[in-house]
Design a protein around this motif. Structure first.
Motif, PDB file in Angstrom:
ATOM      1  N   GLU A  50       0.837  -1.201   0.000  1.00 16.43           N
ATOM      2  CA  GLU A  50       0.000   0.000   0.000  1.00 16.43           C
ATOM      3  C   GLU A  50       0.868   1.245   0.000  1.00 16.43           C
ATOM      4  O   GLU A  50       1.973   1.251   0.528  1.00 16.43           O
ATOM      5  CB  GLU A  50      -0.942   0.020   1.204  1.00 16.43           C
ATOM      6  N   TRP A  51       0.354   2.304  -0.620  1.00 15.71           N
ATOM      7  CA  TRP A  51       1.064   3.570  -0.663  1.00 15.71           C
ATOM      8  C   TRP A  51       0.927   4.228   0.711  1.00 15.71           C
ATOM      9  O   TRP A  51      -0.173   4.565   1.149  1.00 15.71           O
ATOM     10  CB  TRP A  51       0.496   4.453  -1.770  1.00 15.71           C
TER      11      TRP A  51
ATOM     12  N   TYR B  95       1.603   7.108   1.818  1.00 16.41           N
ATOM     13  CA  TYR B  95       1.325   8.538   1.854  1.00 16.41           C
ATOM     14  C   TYR B  95      -0.024   8.855   1.205  1.00 16.41           C
ATOM     15  O   TYR B  95      -0.210   9.908   0.606  1.00 16.41           O
ATOM     16  CB  TYR B  95       2.468   9.315   1.177  1.00 16.41           C
ATOM     17  N   GLU B  96      -0.952   7.922   1.340  1.00 14.89           N
ATOM     18  CA  GLU B  96      -2.309   8.076   0.799  1.00 14.89           C
ATOM     19  C   GLU B  96      -2.913   9.386   1.311  1.00 14.89           C
ATOM     20  O   GLU B  96      -2.812   9.717   2.490  1.00 14.89           O
ATOM     21  CB  GLU B  96      -3.177   6.900   1.256  1.00 14.89           C
TER      22      GLU B  96
ATOM     23  N   ASN C  66      -0.210  14.889  -1.322  1.00 13.22           N
ATOM     24  CA  ASN C  66       0.332  15.157  -2.654  1.00 13.22           C
ATOM     25  C   ASN C  66       1.728  14.554  -2.691  1.00 13.22           C
ATOM     26  O   ASN C  66       2.592  14.959  -1.915  1.00 13.22           O
ATOM     27  CB  ASN C  66       0.406  16.664  -2.907  1.00 13.22           C
ATOM     28  N   SER C  67       1.925  13.590  -3.567  1.00 12.73           N
ATOM     29  CA  SER C  67       3.196  12.865  -3.630  1.00 12.73           C
ATOM     30  C   SER C  67       3.896  13.133  -4.951  1.00 12.73           C
ATOM     31  O   SER C  67       3.325  12.899  -6.018  1.00 12.73           O
ATOM     32  CB  SER C  67       2.956  11.362  -3.478  1.00 12.73           C
TER      33      SER C  67
ATOM     34  N   THR D 224       0.562   8.002 -11.406  1.00 15.73           N
ATOM     35  CA  THR D 224      -0.386   7.014 -10.894  1.00 15.73           C
ATOM     36  C   THR D 224      -1.466   7.769 -10.110  1.00 15.73           C
ATOM     37  O   THR D 224      -1.428   9.000 -10.014  1.00 15.73           O
ATOM     38  CB  THR D 224       0.304   5.999  -9.957  1.00 15.73           C
ATOM     39  N   ASN D 225      -2.399   7.046  -9.542  1.00 19.54           N
ATOM     40  CA  ASN D 225      -3.420   7.688  -8.708  1.00 19.54           C
ATOM     41  C   ASN D 225      -2.794   8.383  -7.513  1.00 19.54           C
ATOM     42  O   ASN D 225      -3.338   9.357  -7.005  1.00 19.54           O
ATOM     43  CB  ASN D 225      -4.437   6.655  -8.212  1.00 19.54           C
ATOM     44  N   ASN D 226      -1.672   7.865  -7.027  1.00 18.68           N
ATOM     45  CA  ASN D 226      -1.059   8.385  -5.813  1.00 18.68           C
ATOM     46  C   ASN D 226       0.148   9.290  -6.035  1.00 18.68           C
ATOM     47  O   ASN D 226       0.501  10.045  -5.139  1.00 18.68           O
ATOM     48  CB  ASN D 226      -0.603   7.220  -4.928  1.00 18.68           C
ATOM     49  N   VAL D 227       0.791   9.191  -7.201  1.00 23.27           N
ATOM     50  CA  VAL D 227       2.099   9.832  -7.385  1.00 23.27           C
ATOM     51  C   VAL D 227       2.169  10.588  -8.706  1.00 23.27           C
ATOM     52  O   VAL D 227       1.746  10.082  -9.745  1.00 23.27           O
ATOM     53  CB  VAL D 227       3.228   8.767  -7.361  1.00 23.27           C
TER      54      VAL D 227
END
Length: 178
Positions: free
Chosen positions: A68-69, A71-72, A75-76, A87-90
């Motif tokens: 799992e990420w 830092y959900e 802003n990454s 990606t959705n997270n980064v």
């Protein structure tokens, strides 16, 4: 209030942030107590942005938190010379880090965490862009590895704002002298 750029990082007693193979498993190996450290949960409350280099990103997704990420919701940004789709997270960034961080600091928001690695940190240190240094010294001597600080960094006077110890880990918080 202006956002702060914060380097929050662990280092061995002899100043290394990774072993000679780039690994960080020595951090967990050095912790021998079950005493709870709540400093991270307090720290992260004031953060809305994380910045790291590609090597650190690869460590996070393969070694530190492969499922799992971690830092959900933040802003990454990952700085890389490679052409990688976001990606959705980064968001993968290939622009100049100094210009990017200066511009990011002027936006509204919470503080900005420089997760790693040494290359990113030292570029910001050289330009005196880091407002606070949160350095957790792990009770281990590695003997070699990736050094946190480069030998050619400028002299930057700091204030010691806080020092604490949990599980033998000494965390020192320094701020830039104004």
């Amino acid at each position: 209030m202006k956002r702060k750029i914060i380097l929050y990082i662990a280092t061995s007693l002899d100043g290394f942030i990774a072993d000679k193979n780039g690994g960080v498993s020595w951090i967990d190996e050095a912790i021998k107590s079950d005493e709870v450290d709540n400093s991270y949960s307090e720290f992260i409350k004031n953060i809305d942005t994380v910045i790291m280099g590609m090597t650190t990103y690869n460590q996070v997704v393969t070694e530190l938190s492969p499922n799992e990420w971690p830092y959900e919701g933040l802003n990454s940004y990952v700085f890389t010379s490679q052409n990688i789709n976001d990606t959705n997270n980064v968001k993968f960034i290939s622009t100049d880090i100094l210009d990017f961080v200066k511009e990011l600091k002027e936006r509204n928001g919470k503080d900005i965490w420089i997760v790693g690695g040494a290359n990113i940190a030292n570029q910001l240190i050289k330009s005196n862009l880091i407002d606070e240094y949160h350095i957790s010294t792990i009770p281990i001597i590695l003997g070699s590895g990736m050094s946190l600080f480069n030998n050619d960094n400028p002299k930057i006077p700091l204030n010691l704002d806080k020092c604490s110890e949990v599980n033998g880990i000494v965390t020192s918080i320094y701020s830039r002298r104004r």
